[in-house]
Write a protein that holds these residues in place. Structure first.
Motif, PDB file in Angstrom:
ATOM      1  N   TYR A 273       0.835  -1.207   0.000  1.00 28.84           N
ATOM      2  CA  TYR A 273       0.000   0.000   0.000  1.00 28.84           C
ATOM      3  C   TYR A 273       0.874   1.263   0.000  1.00 28.84           C
ATOM      4  N   LYS A 274       1.907   1.259   0.825  1.00 24.66           N
ATOM      5  CA  LYS A 274       2.762   2.439   0.938  1.00 24.66           C
ATOM      6  C   LYS A 274       3.435   2.772  -0.384  1.00 24.66           C
ATOM      7  N   ALA A 276       2.523   1.787  -3.407  1.00 30.42           N
ATOM      8  CA  ALA A 276       1.511   2.164  -4.400  1.00 30.42           C
ATOM      9  C   ALA A 276       1.093   3.616  -4.218  1.00 30.42           C
ATOM     10  N   LEU A 277       0.882   4.035  -2.965  1.00 31.85           N
ATOM     11  CA  LEU A 277       0.488   5.417  -2.699  1.00 31.85           C
ATOM     12  C   LEU A 277       1.581   6.387  -3.158  1.00 31.85           C
ATOM     13  N   ARG A 278       2.806   6.045  -2.852  1.00 30.41           N
ATOM     14  CA  ARG A 278       3.925   6.906  -3.218  1.00 30.41           C
ATOM     15  C   ARG A 278       4.086   7.010  -4.724  1.00 30.41           C
ATOM     16  N   GLY A 280       1.615   6.778  -6.875  1.00 29.87           N
ATOM     17  CA  GLY A 280       0.394   7.253  -7.506  1.00 29.87           C
ATOM     18  C   GLY A 280      -0.439   6.158  -8.136  1.00 29.87           C
ATOM     19  N   ASN A 282      -3.485   3.707  -7.945  1.00 31.03           N
ATOM     20  CA  ASN A 282      -4.745   3.641  -7.219  1.00 31.03           C
ATOM     21  C   ASN A 282      -5.114   2.195  -6.889  1.00 31.03           C
ATOM     22  N   TRP A 302      -6.803   1.786   4.124  1.00 30.15           N
ATOM     23  CA  TRP A 302      -7.765   2.406   3.201  1.00 30.15           C
ATOM     24  C   TRP A 302      -7.216   2.333   1.780  1.00 30.15           C
ATOM     25  N   SER A 346     -10.298  -3.866  -1.482  1.00 29.39           N
ATOM     26  CA  SER A 346      -8.993  -3.718  -2.129  1.00 29.39           C
ATOM     27  C   SER A 346      -8.877  -4.435  -3.473  1.00 29.39           C
TER      28      SER A 346
END
Length: 353
Positions: A273-274, A276-278, A280, A282, A302, A346
């Protein structure tokens, strides 16, 4: 154990005029000396009818146990150990809660012993822990439970134990089997049902049998549907958040990333998750993720994480209950706690190319 003679008239012939001993109580009641000792110490490991028969006999012959000997027996009989070598803190906490559920109201207490199964002399350390604490029995948690040399050493010193593992390890010890292969297969089937074909796998460490079982179950389920997992889509990690981050960097930051990833536990999924968030990316529109354990973390992420629930607390409860079965009741050799998939937010079908 000797006692003063308080009821000589009620004693059987041959015992009058002398103090009754624990051996006399065992012989006259037709039970073992060990069972009499447990009754004296209020152990829950004795059937009600046996307890009543022996207590009645003790009253009739005026038997009063030696308080010092009773105290020594108490300390030996009412401790259950939990031995573990596992990097996932929440897993161990849930396992302890489960064991405490089973021990509540039983007079037994739980003591824990973390160990490093890769260090020399760890088996001797576990045996020393058992002997110093005078344990009634031991719950062996993965990865320690998977070490046959440790099981053999405990057998040799006469320590009863229950092993928790992803599949049965032998025919002689008490086992709680968690069927990790089936849980991973269910995760694979779900991703395939959504239409994913470019799928990656982040495994646990190869030293863990659970990692082998989850890997095999996932790959075999894909193969049944004609999907072969390329080697570059399989990354070994360490069941930790940090190792999940490192695995995600290999899978997500290249030219072509997978549309879905199955991870060997929720901690590693959080690491993905980390990354992927970094980057960009989704979740779940561009990347679907499934974890394993269904720890509290899964519902706190989330979007909330779809994960294989392994019922860790139930597993600990079952393992402890097997160790404190009363005398005379059948003891289960193998119990099963089966996993199942908890679907959350997810995952979704892959985007059209």
């Amino acid at each position: 154990m000797s006692v003063r003679n308080t009821n000589d008239a009620a004693k059987p012939a041959g015992m009058k005029g002398k103090a009754a001993t624990i051996n006399d109580i065992a012989r006259l009641s037709g039970v073992s000396k060990k069972t009499v000792s447990r009754i004296i110490n209020n152990s829950p490991l004795v059937r009600k009818d046996t307890r009543e028969k022996v207590e009645t006999l003790m009253r009739e012959v005026g038997y009063t146990p030696d308080p010092l000997a009773r105290g020594l027996a108490f300390r030996r009989s009412f401790l259950i150990g939990m031995v573990y070598d596992n990097p996932t803190a929440q897993y161990i906490v849930d396992m302890q809660y489960g064991a405490l559920d089973a021990l509540r109201g039983s007079s037994f207490e739980l003591v824990v012993h973390p160990c490093d199964s890769r260090s020399p002399g760890y088996i001797e350390g576990v045996c020393r822990f058992v002997q110093q604490q005078k344990l009634h029995g031991v719950i062996l948690v993965p990865r320690a439970s998977e070490d046959q040399a440790l099981a053999d050493a405990l057998e040799e010193i006469g320590c009863r134990f229950t092993r928790i593992a992803s599949l049965p390890l032998d025919e002689t010890s008490q086992m709680v089997v968690t069927h990790d292969r089936d849980g991973a297969a269910e995760a694979a089937d779900y991703l395939l049902s959504l239409g994913h074909r470019d799928i990656a796998l982040v495994t646990g460490p190869s030293a863990y049998r659970s990692a082998h079982e989850r890997t095999s179950g996932f790959i075999e389920a894909l193969a049944k549907r004609g999907i072969e997992l390329p080697k570059d889509r399989i990354v070994e990690a360490g069941y930790t958040f940090e190792s999940g981050v490192a695995a995600a960097e290999k899978l997500l930051l290249g030219k072509k990333r997978p549309t879905a990833i199955f991870t060997g536990n929720d901690e590693m999924a959080a690491g993905i998750y980390k990354v992927a968030l970094r980057a960009g990316i989704n979740i779940p529109r561009e990347l679907s993720i499934i974890g394993y354990d269904d720890s509290p973390l899964a519902s706190r992420l989330w979007p909330s994480l779809t994960s294989v629930r392994r019922h860790t607390r139930d597993t600990g409860r079952t393992a402890a209950a097997m160790l404190i079965q009363p005398d005379g009741q059948p003891t289960m050799q193998i119990a099963s706690v089966r996993p199942h998939l908890i679907v959350r937010d997810s995952c979704q079908p892959p985007q059209d190319e």
